[in-house]
Design an enzyme around this catalytic site. Structure first.
Site, PDB file in Angstrom:
ATOM      1  CG  ASP A  35      -2.013   1.014   1.200  1.00  0.00           C
ATOM      2  OD1 ASP A  35      -1.697   2.216   1.064  1.00  0.00           O
ATOM      3  OD2 ASP A  35      -3.193   0.642   1.294  1.00  0.00           O
ATOM      4  CB  THR A 125     -17.077   0.087  -8.150  1.00  0.00           C
ATOM      5  OG1 THR A 125     -18.256   0.851  -7.855  1.00  0.00           O
ATOM      6  CG2 THR A 125     -16.372   0.755  -9.329  1.00  0.00           C
ATOM      7  CG  ASP A 126     -22.492  -0.173  -7.640  1.00  0.00           C
ATOM      8  OD1 ASP A 126     -21.566   0.644  -7.491  1.00  0.00           O
ATOM      9  OD2 ASP A 126     -23.532  -0.150  -6.945  1.00  0.00           O
ATOM     10  CD  GLU A 127     -19.565   5.084  -8.043  1.00  0.00           C
ATOM     11  OE1 GLU A 127     -19.053   5.930  -8.802  1.00  0.00           O
ATOM     12  OE2 GLU A 127     -19.707   5.260  -6.837  1.00  0.00           O
ATOM     13  CE1 TYR A 152     -13.252   4.551  -7.752  1.00  0.00           C
ATOM     14  CE2 TYR A 152     -15.636   4.667  -7.983  1.00  0.00           C
ATOM     15  CZ  TYR A 152     -14.512   4.005  -7.539  1.00  0.00           C
ATOM     16  OH  TYR A 152     -14.630   2.801  -6.887  1.00  0.00           O
ATOM     17  CE  LYS A 156     -12.222   0.167  -9.093  1.00  0.00           C
ATOM     18  NZ  LYS A 156     -11.108  -0.458  -8.299  1.00  0.00           N
ATOM     19  CG  ASN A 181     -22.578   3.316  -2.366  1.00  0.00           C
ATOM     20  OD1 ASN A 181     -22.909   3.001  -3.513  1.00  0.00           O
ATOM     21  ND2 ASN A 181     -22.188   4.531  -2.042  1.00  0.00           N
TER      22      ASN A 181
HETATM   23  P1  NAD Z   1      -9.825   3.692   0.179  1.00  0.00           P
HETATM   24  O1  NAD Z   1      -9.697   4.988  -0.556  1.00  0.00           O
HETATM   25  O2  NAD Z   1     -10.314   3.675   1.575  1.00  0.00           O
HETATM   26  O3  NAD Z   1      -8.425   2.922   0.181  1.00  0.00           O
HETATM   27  C1  NAD Z   1      -7.601   2.865  -0.951  1.00  0.00           C
HETATM   28  C2  NAD Z   1      -6.249   2.308  -0.503  1.00  0.00           C
HETATM   29  O4  NAD Z   1      -5.413   2.199  -1.671  1.00  0.00           O
HETATM   30  C3  NAD Z   1      -5.515   3.215   0.486  1.00  0.00           C
HETATM   31  O5  NAD Z   1      -4.963   2.451   1.530  1.00  0.00           O
HETATM   32  C4  NAD Z   1      -4.411   3.853  -0.357  1.00  0.00           C
HETATM   33  O6  NAD Z   1      -3.262   4.181   0.393  1.00  0.00           O
HETATM   34  C5  NAD Z   1      -4.148   2.757  -1.371  1.00  0.00           C
HETATM   35  N1  NAD Z   1      -3.591   3.293  -2.631  1.00  0.00           N
HETATM   36  C6  NAD Z   1      -4.061   4.333  -3.362  1.00  0.00           C
HETATM   37  N2  NAD Z   1      -3.255   4.547  -4.433  1.00  0.00           N
HETATM   38  C7  NAD Z   1      -2.271   3.605  -4.361  1.00  0.00           C
HETATM   39  C8  NAD Z   1      -1.169   3.301  -5.194  1.00  0.00           C
HETATM   40  N3  NAD Z   1      -0.888   4.014  -6.298  1.00  0.00           N
HETATM   41  N4  NAD Z   1      -0.387   2.263  -4.859  1.00  0.00           N
HETATM   42  C9  NAD Z   1      -0.648   1.533  -3.731  1.00  0.00           C
HETATM   43  N5  NAD Z   1      -1.669   1.788  -2.903  1.00  0.00           N
HETATM   44  C10 NAD Z   1      -2.485   2.813  -3.229  1.00  0.00           C
HETATM   45  O7  NAD Z   1     -10.743   2.791  -0.765  1.00  0.00           O
HETATM   46  P2  NAD Z   1     -11.813   1.684  -0.380  1.00  0.00           P
HETATM   47  O8  NAD Z   1     -13.120   2.335  -0.172  1.00  0.00           O
HETATM   48  O9  NAD Z   1     -11.256   0.815   0.666  1.00  0.00           O
HETATM   49  O10 NAD Z   1     -11.905   0.886  -1.769  1.00  0.00           O
HETATM   50  C11 NAD Z   1     -11.021  -0.194  -2.023  1.00  0.00           C
HETATM   51  C12 NAD Z   1     -11.329  -0.752  -3.411  1.00  0.00           C
HETATM   52  O11 NAD Z   1     -12.676  -1.180  -3.474  1.00  0.00           O
HETATM   53  C13 NAD Z   1     -11.154   0.275  -4.531  1.00  0.00           C
HETATM   54  O12 NAD Z   1     -10.587  -0.389  -5.643  1.00  0.00           O
HETATM   55  C14 NAD Z   1     -12.572   0.706  -4.863  1.00  0.00           C
HETATM   56  O13 NAD Z   1     -12.688   1.100  -6.207  1.00  0.00           O
HETATM   57  C15 NAD Z   1     -13.338  -0.574  -4.588  1.00  0.00           C
HETATM   58  N6  NAD Z   1     -14.746  -0.411  -4.175  1.00  0.00           N
HETATM   59  C16 NAD Z   1     -15.074   0.440  -3.162  1.00  0.00           C
HETATM   60  C17 NAD Z   1     -16.404   0.531  -2.747  1.00  0.00           C
HETATM   61  C18 NAD Z   1     -16.802   1.445  -1.604  1.00  0.00           C
HETATM   62  O14 NAD Z   1     -17.991   1.574  -1.334  1.00  0.00           O
HETATM   63  N7  NAD Z   1     -15.886   2.082  -0.883  1.00  0.00           N
HETATM   64  C19 NAD Z   1     -17.380  -0.233  -3.384  1.00  0.00           C
HETATM   65  C20 NAD Z   1     -17.008  -1.082  -4.431  1.00  0.00           C
HETATM   66  C21 NAD Z   1     -15.688  -1.170  -4.822  1.00  0.00           C
HETATM   67  O1  DAU Z   2     -21.130   2.157  -5.468  1.00  0.00           O
HETATM   68  C1  DAU Z   2     -19.818   1.869  -5.108  1.00  0.00           C
HETATM   69  C2  DAU Z   2     -19.056   3.156  -4.898  1.00  0.00           C
HETATM   70  O2  DAU Z   2     -19.577   3.734  -3.709  1.00  0.00           O
HETATM   71  C3  DAU Z   2     -17.559   2.950  -4.799  1.00  0.00           C
HETATM   72  O3  DAU Z   2     -17.061   2.461  -6.023  1.00  0.00           O
HETATM   73  C4  DAU Z   2     -16.855   4.252  -4.440  1.00  0.00           C
HETATM   74  O4  DAU Z   2     -15.467   4.018  -4.232  1.00  0.00           O
HETATM   75  C5  DAU Z   2     -17.473   4.802  -3.175  1.00  0.00           C
HETATM   76  O5  DAU Z   2     -16.898   6.055  -2.875  1.00  0.00           O
HETATM   77  C6  DAU Z   2     -18.985   4.952  -3.327  1.00  0.00           C
HETATM   78  O6  DAU Z   2     -19.305   5.989  -4.281  1.00  0.00           O
HETATM   79  P1  DAU Z   2     -20.487   7.051  -4.014  1.00  0.00           P
HETATM   80  O7  DAU Z   2     -20.187   8.258  -4.801  1.00  0.00           O
HETATM   81  O8  DAU Z   2     -21.808   6.428  -4.175  1.00  0.00           O
HETATM   82  O9  DAU Z   2     -20.252   7.287  -2.419  1.00  0.00           O
HETATM   83  P2  DAU Z   2     -20.257   8.607  -1.513  1.00  0.00           P
HETATM   84  O10 DAU Z   2     -20.145   8.145  -0.107  1.00  0.00           O
HETATM   85  O11 DAU Z   2     -19.289   9.618  -1.995  1.00  0.00           O
HETATM   86  O12 DAU Z   2     -21.712   9.174  -1.766  1.00  0.00           O
HETATM   87  C7  DAU Z   2     -22.861   8.387  -1.500  1.00  0.00           C
HETATM   88  C8  DAU Z   2     -24.083   9.215  -1.897  1.00  0.00           C
HETATM   89  O13 DAU Z   2     -24.197  10.317  -0.987  1.00  0.00           O
HETATM   90  C9  DAU Z   2     -23.999   9.824  -3.284  1.00  0.00           C
HETATM   91  O14 DAU Z   2     -25.288   9.828  -3.866  1.00  0.00           O
HETATM   92  C10 DAU Z   2     -23.538  11.250  -3.022  1.00  0.00           C
HETATM   93  C11 DAU Z   2     -24.157  11.579  -1.672  1.00  0.00           C
HETATM   94  N1  DAU Z   2     -23.404  12.516  -0.834  1.00  0.00           N
HETATM   95  C12 DAU Z   2     -22.089  12.240  -0.595  1.00  0.00           C
HETATM   96  C13 DAU Z   2     -21.326  13.099   0.196  1.00  0.00           C
HETATM   97  C14 DAU Z   2     -19.859  12.818   0.441  1.00  0.00           C
HETATM   98  C15 DAU Z   2     -24.030  13.614  -0.265  1.00  0.00           C
HETATM   99  O15 DAU Z   2     -25.235  13.847  -0.462  1.00  0.00           O
HETATM  100  N2  DAU Z   2     -23.271  14.461   0.516  1.00  0.00           N
HETATM  101  C16 DAU Z   2     -21.949  14.257   0.756  1.00  0.00           C
HETATM  102  O16 DAU Z   2     -21.318  15.089   1.455  1.00  0.00           O
END
Ligand code: NAD
Ligand code: DAU
Length: 340
Positions: A35, A125-127, A152, A156, A181
């Site tokens: 990481d 991701t579903d996005e 983003y 992906k 999410n």
């Molecule tokens: P996060 O932002 O919390 O963590 C990302 C991690 O990747 C961090 O520890 C960061 O230091 C590391 N990283 C970033 N750039 C890097 C690089 N160049 N080399 C090595 N390490 C690096 O993200 P998360 O929410 O834990 O998401 C993890 C994965 O799951 C991502 O690929 C994201 O697209 C996917 N995902 C997230 C969600 C969600 O809801 N958060 C949903 C579906 C898929």
């Molecule tokens: O669906 C999977 C994705 O979910 C992942 O691939 C992404 O990494 C993760 O960040 C997340 O994306 P979203 O954009 O859906 O998540 P976020 O938490 O940023 O926002 C969730 C919803 O809430 C979205 O409709 C935007 C809204 N929102 C978000 C923030 C940060 C607000 O209304 N206010 C806010 O301040």
């Protein structure tokens, strides 16, 4: 023989939950956790884990030599969690998203090939599938076209294509998971749920984008991690699996649930300018993962949200350390003009 796996992004929110889960449930597995520790990576996310079976290496997935140096010769799998993950940041600047999420994935695929890693698991991701119409019966399935709408999501989706190309061209054994999410402990407070909890705890305004009626399909982080492990163990090569909990919620309902759980007034809600290109609705049909992987989410929304809120209440120093650093500049840039 112990199994060795290479996890990238394992100091982030989902990656660290995955590391914990694997160490807990798979006693014969050793982990190299690679990481870069960007703003989202946090060594504190790994406190208390079994150090004997976990080696942390700080490094960038775009750095070919460093990846090859860190990747064990006999690794059974690479799990690629490392990514720039926040949509709003990608709207401000896409460069780092394209670099890490696309180039970094290609570097890892090349390293997997060079070192003969048995399987490559891409955490997607579903996005990548874009947005669904509001209040319809439509769901994302594995047959849905890739139609990303944010930088983003585009990065992906491109990563999924380089994964596909590595399999078709070079025969790398790949599996892709696409989840909705996530919520749970240790999520960086730029994301909806931890941001709203932190602001509510501090009696600060809760910024809700647009009309607050965008829908997200929420899954507890450990359920997502169980699905990734199932895809690694039982997924068919070259396939994608949608992971979800059938838990669609409007943002405004999520936010009011948090306020109610904390005993805070709804008057803290502040509607702000909508996110550019804001996807209206995500909803996942996880039938394929259920049937082929035996995937079964275990956490209910009510228990998961309570556990998440409790974690943030019990770990206020984790949150406040982030909120008092560089995050302040980010928050000001993102919300300053709408929240004053
Ligand atoms: P996060 O932002 O919390 O963590 C990302 C991690 O990747 C961090 O520890 C960061 O230091 C590391 N990283 C970033 N750039 C890097 C690089 N160049 N080399 C090595 N390490 C690096 O993200 P998360 O929410 O834990 O998401 C993890 C994965 O799951 C991502 O690929 C994201 O697209 C996917 N995902 C997230 C969600 C969600 O809801 N958060 C949903 C579906 C898929
Ligand atoms: O669906 C999977 C994705 O979910 C992942 O691939 C992404 O990494 C993760 O960040 C997340 O994306 P979203 O954009 O859906 O998540 P976020 O938490 O940023 O926002 C969730 C919803 O809430 C979205 O409709 C935007 C809204 N929102 C978000 C923030 C940060 C607000 O209304 N206010 C806010 O301040």
């Amino acid at each position: 023989m112990p199994k060795k796996i290479f996890v990238t992004g394992g100091a982030g929110f989902i990656g660290s939950a995955f590391v914990r889960l694997v160490l807990e449930r798979e006693p014969d597995t050793q982990i190299v956790n690679y990481d870069a520790l960007t703003y989202a990576g946090n060594p504190k996310n790994l406190e208390g884990i079994d150090a004997a079976r976990h080696a942390f290496v700080k490094g960038d997935i775009c750095d070919r030599k460093a990846v090859l140096d860190a990747l064990p010769n006999d690794a059974d799998a690479i799990f690629n969690f490392a990514a720039e993950s926040h949509v709003d940041r990608s709207i401000y600047s896409a460069d780092e998203f394209l670099r890490t999420n696309i180039i970094g994935t290609q570097v890892l695929l090349d390293a997997a090939r060079e070192k003969g890693v048995r399987r490559f698991v891409q955490v997607s991701t579903d996005e990548v599938m874009g947005t669904l119409p509001e209040e319809s019966d439509a769901f994302f399935t594995e047959a849905s076209p890739l139609q990303p709408n944010s930088p983003y999501a585009a990065s992906k989706a491109a990563a999924e294509f380089v994964v596909r190309a590595a399999r078709e061209t070079h025969g790398v054994d790949t599996v892709v998971t696409r989840c909705g999410n996530n919520y749970g402990p240790r999520q960086f407070p730029e994301k909806l749920i931890p941001l709203m909890i932190a602001n509510a705890v501090n009696d600060e305004p809760l910024p809700v984008y647009g009309d607050g009626k965008n829908v997200r399909d929420w899954i507890y982080v450990d359920d997502h991690c169980r699905g990734i492990w199932a895809a690694y163990e039982r997924g068919a090569s070259g396939e994608a699996y949608n992971l979800g909990s059938r838990n669609e919620r409007q943002n405004i309902d999520v936010v009011t649930s948090i306020l109610d759980a904390l005993g805070k007034p709804h008057s803290l809600i502040k509607y702000v300018t909508d996110r550019l290109g804001h996807d209206r609705r995500y909803a996942i049909d996880a039938t394929k993962a259920e049937q082929e992987l035996g995937f079964r989410p275990e956490m209910s929304w009510e228990n998961g949200l309570r556990a998440t809120i409790d974690w943030y209440l019990n770990n206020r120093e984790w949150v406040e350390e982030i909120r008092s650093g560089e995050y302040r500049n980010y928050y000001q840039k993102m919300y300053g003009s709408s929240l004053g």
